[in-house]
Design an enzyme around this catalytic site. Sequence first.
Site, PDB file in Angstrom:
ATOM      1  N   ARG A 246       0.882  -1.174   0.000  1.00  0.00           N
ATOM      2  CA  ARG A 246       0.000   0.000   0.000  1.00  0.00           C
ATOM      3  C   ARG A 246       0.915   1.218   0.000  1.00  0.00           C
ATOM      4  O   ARG A 246       1.576   1.505   1.003  1.00  0.00           O
ATOM      5  CB  ARG A 246      -0.910  -0.012   1.233  1.00  0.00           C
ATOM      6  CG  ARG A 246      -1.573   1.337   1.479  1.00  0.00           C
ATOM      7  CD  ARG A 246      -2.678   1.293   2.487  1.00  0.00           C
ATOM      8  NE  ARG A 246      -3.843   0.610   1.940  1.00  0.00           N
ATOM      9  CZ  ARG A 246      -5.044   0.621   2.506  1.00  0.00           C
ATOM     10  NH1 ARG A 246      -5.248   1.247   3.648  1.00  0.00           N
ATOM     11  NH2 ARG A 246      -6.054  -0.015   1.929  1.00  0.00           N
TER      12      ARG A 246
ATOM     13  N   HIS B  69      -7.279   1.108  -6.358  1.00  0.00           N
ATOM     14  CA  HIS B  69      -7.474   0.208  -5.205  1.00  0.00           C
ATOM     15  C   HIS B  69      -8.140  -1.067  -5.738  1.00  0.00           C
ATOM     16  O   HIS B  69      -9.300  -1.343  -5.464  1.00  0.00           O
ATOM     17  CB  HIS B  69      -8.347   0.908  -4.160  1.00  0.00           C
ATOM     18  CG  HIS B  69      -8.338   0.255  -2.810  1.00  0.00           C
ATOM     19  ND1 HIS B  69      -7.564  -0.851  -2.505  1.00  0.00           N
ATOM     20  CD2 HIS B  69      -9.010   0.564  -1.656  1.00  0.00           C
ATOM     21  CE1 HIS B  69      -7.773  -1.185  -1.241  1.00  0.00           C
ATOM     22  NE2 HIS B  69      -8.634  -0.346  -0.709  1.00  0.00           N
TER      23      HIS B  69
ATOM     24  N   GLN C  26     -10.014  -3.846  -3.597  1.00  0.00           N
ATOM     25  CA  GLN C  26     -11.290  -3.361  -3.076  1.00  0.00           C
ATOM     26  C   GLN C  26     -12.411  -3.584  -4.094  1.00  0.00           C
ATOM     27  O   GLN C  26     -13.467  -4.128  -3.759  1.00  0.00           O
ATOM     28  CB  GLN C  26     -11.174  -1.861  -2.749  1.00  0.00           C
ATOM     29  CG  GLN C  26     -12.450  -1.261  -2.211  1.00  0.00           C
ATOM     30  CD  GLN C  26     -12.792  -1.789  -0.835  1.00  0.00           C
ATOM     31  OE1 GLN C  26     -11.978  -1.743   0.068  1.00  0.00           O
ATOM     32  NE2 GLN C  26     -14.006  -2.308  -0.666  1.00  0.00           N
TER      33      GLN C  26
ATOM     34  N   ASP D  93     -17.158   6.830  -1.209  1.00  0.00           N
ATOM     35  CA  ASP D  93     -15.880   6.712  -0.499  1.00  0.00           C
ATOM     36  C   ASP D  93     -15.604   8.071   0.145  1.00  0.00           C
ATOM     37  O   ASP D  93     -16.294   9.064  -0.148  1.00  0.00           O
ATOM     38  CB  ASP D  93     -14.783   6.316  -1.514  1.00  0.00           C
ATOM     39  CG  ASP D  93     -13.415   6.106  -0.863  1.00  0.00           C
ATOM     40  OD1 ASP D  93     -13.345   5.934   0.367  1.00  0.00           O
ATOM     41  OD2 ASP D  93     -12.406   6.117  -1.600  1.00  0.00           O
TER      42      ASP D  93
ATOM     43  N   CYS E 243     -16.390   1.484   0.782  1.00  0.00           N
ATOM     44  CA  CYS E 243     -15.211   0.639   1.029  1.00  0.00           C
ATOM     45  C   CYS E 243     -14.747   0.671   2.477  1.00  0.00           C
ATOM     46  O   CYS E 243     -14.042  -0.228   2.909  1.00  0.00           O
ATOM     47  CB  CYS E 243     -14.083   1.044   0.087  1.00  0.00           C
ATOM     48  SG  CYS E 243     -13.623   2.778   0.225  1.00  0.00           S
TER      49      CYS E 243
ATOM     50  N   ARG F 221     -13.394  -8.803   1.116  1.00  0.00           N
ATOM     51  CA  ARG F 221     -11.979  -8.467   0.871  1.00  0.00           C
ATOM     52  C   ARG F 221     -11.121  -9.711   1.097  1.00  0.00           C
ATOM     53  O   ARG F 221     -10.248 -10.051   0.302  1.00  0.00           O
ATOM     54  CB  ARG F 221     -11.518  -7.338   1.805  1.00  0.00           C
ATOM     55  CG  ARG F 221     -12.072  -5.963   1.489  1.00  0.00           C
ATOM     56  CD  ARG F 221     -11.538  -5.416   0.185  1.00  0.00           C
ATOM     57  NE  ARG F 221     -10.074  -5.352   0.153  1.00  0.00           N
ATOM     58  CZ  ARG F 221      -9.331  -4.369   0.681  1.00  0.00           C
ATOM     59  NH1 ARG F 221      -9.919  -3.338   1.239  1.00  0.00           N
ATOM     60  NH2 ARG F 221      -8.013  -4.405   0.612  1.00  0.00           N
TER      61      ARG F 221
HETATM   62  N1  NVA Z   1      -9.890   6.603  -1.180  1.00  0.00           N
HETATM   63  C1  NVA Z   1      -9.530   6.109   0.135  1.00  0.00           C
HETATM   64  C2  NVA Z   1      -9.769   4.640   0.246  1.00  0.00           C
HETATM   65  C3  NVA Z   1      -9.536   4.070   1.603  1.00  0.00           C
HETATM   66  C4  NVA Z   1      -9.740   2.594   1.653  1.00  0.00           C
HETATM   67  C5  NVA Z   1      -8.086   6.463   0.432  1.00  0.00           C
HETATM   68  O1  NVA Z   1      -7.251   6.352  -0.475  1.00  0.00           O
HETATM   69  O2  NVA Z   1      -7.784   6.859   1.549  1.00  0.00           O
HETATM   70  N1   CP Z   2     -11.170  -0.385   2.514  1.00  0.00           N
HETATM   71  C1   CP Z   2      -9.893  -0.449   2.927  1.00  0.00           C
HETATM   72  O1   CP Z   2      -8.949  -0.620   2.144  1.00  0.00           O
HETATM   73  O2   CP Z   2      -9.722  -0.348   4.271  1.00  0.00           O
HETATM   74  P1   CP Z   2      -8.356  -0.100   5.031  1.00  0.00           P
HETATM   75  O3   CP Z   2      -7.852   1.247   4.598  1.00  0.00           O
HETATM   76  O4   CP Z   2      -8.717  -0.143   6.493  1.00  0.00           O
HETATM   77  O5   CP Z   2      -7.389  -1.183   4.657  1.00  0.00           O
END
Ligand code: NVA
Ligand code: CP
Length: 302
Positions: free
Chosen positions: A103, A130, A133, A222, A262, A290
Amino acid sequence: MKKDFLSIADLTTEDIDEIFDLTTELKTKLKNGEIYEPLKGKTLAMIFQKPSARTRISFEAGIFQLGGHAIYLAPADIGIGTREPVADIARVLSRYNDGIMARLYGHEDIEALAKFSSIPVINGLTDLTHPCQIMADAFTILEHRKTLKDIQVTFIGDGNNVANSWINFAARQPIKLNLACPEGYDPDPIVLKHARETAVNEITIYREPSDAAKGADILYTDVWASMGQEHEAAEREKALANYQINDALVAQAKPNVQVMHCLPAHRGLEITDSVIEGPHSIVFDEAENRMHVQKALMVKLM
Ligand code: NVA
Ligand code: CP
């Protein structure tokens, strides 16, 4: 399948169908208490530059169930790109592990990680996409609706990594995708351009949420400020104030609409408490999946 899973654009329609079939199989085995450990003795290195609950926990629990082991590398641990170059981390981790999940902020960093790794790399979120997801989300829709054909998914809000992955998905499977984003918060134009070249159904960007929500089978949202954008939270709250999934917007969609997010969610901003806790919400089925989808991805790739 390709060596790495960096984006849904890396998958063919057949790859996605196979992943979903395997997900169903693995989910059934788990529910039946059947031990299935094809990844016995294997390790997954998990690199996080950003926080996480679902991604970390679902990968870690998932690989354990498959007989393998996950190594959690927190944001401060290895300093990817700061303490040492991405290319060096890639080659070192490849000598110890069987897979990498990362990530990261920059999508170009996960591409470099994949390029220099001899083991599969899975994208656990970048600023651009993502993919795990949206694979889990689409699998959830398939479970509930039995088909994805002509299912209208309406994404409301910021044209972020999650929106971009929905666009990539619409290029591979016959959903109909509407997005409602304010000006200046559109999804990535290159992702959109490529997706429109192969999408079976239209991918339409609206400015008015109620226009996009008409006829929706799925309403999706989101956060307004993604990880790394926290300093823009105030201006984003202003720009996105009308892009909330609330009872009035749900009333614009089909009567049996299902609402997805999500997570983590900010109640009172992109979604109201009454909707996320209400009868249309399937957010926890979505979160559960997930793990099941990522197990299938790991079995296929590792
Ligand atoms: N768009 C959000 C998704 C979190 C799972 C982010 O990137 O923070
Ligand atoms: N939806 C998701 O990716 O959650 P986290 O940021 O908690 O991993």
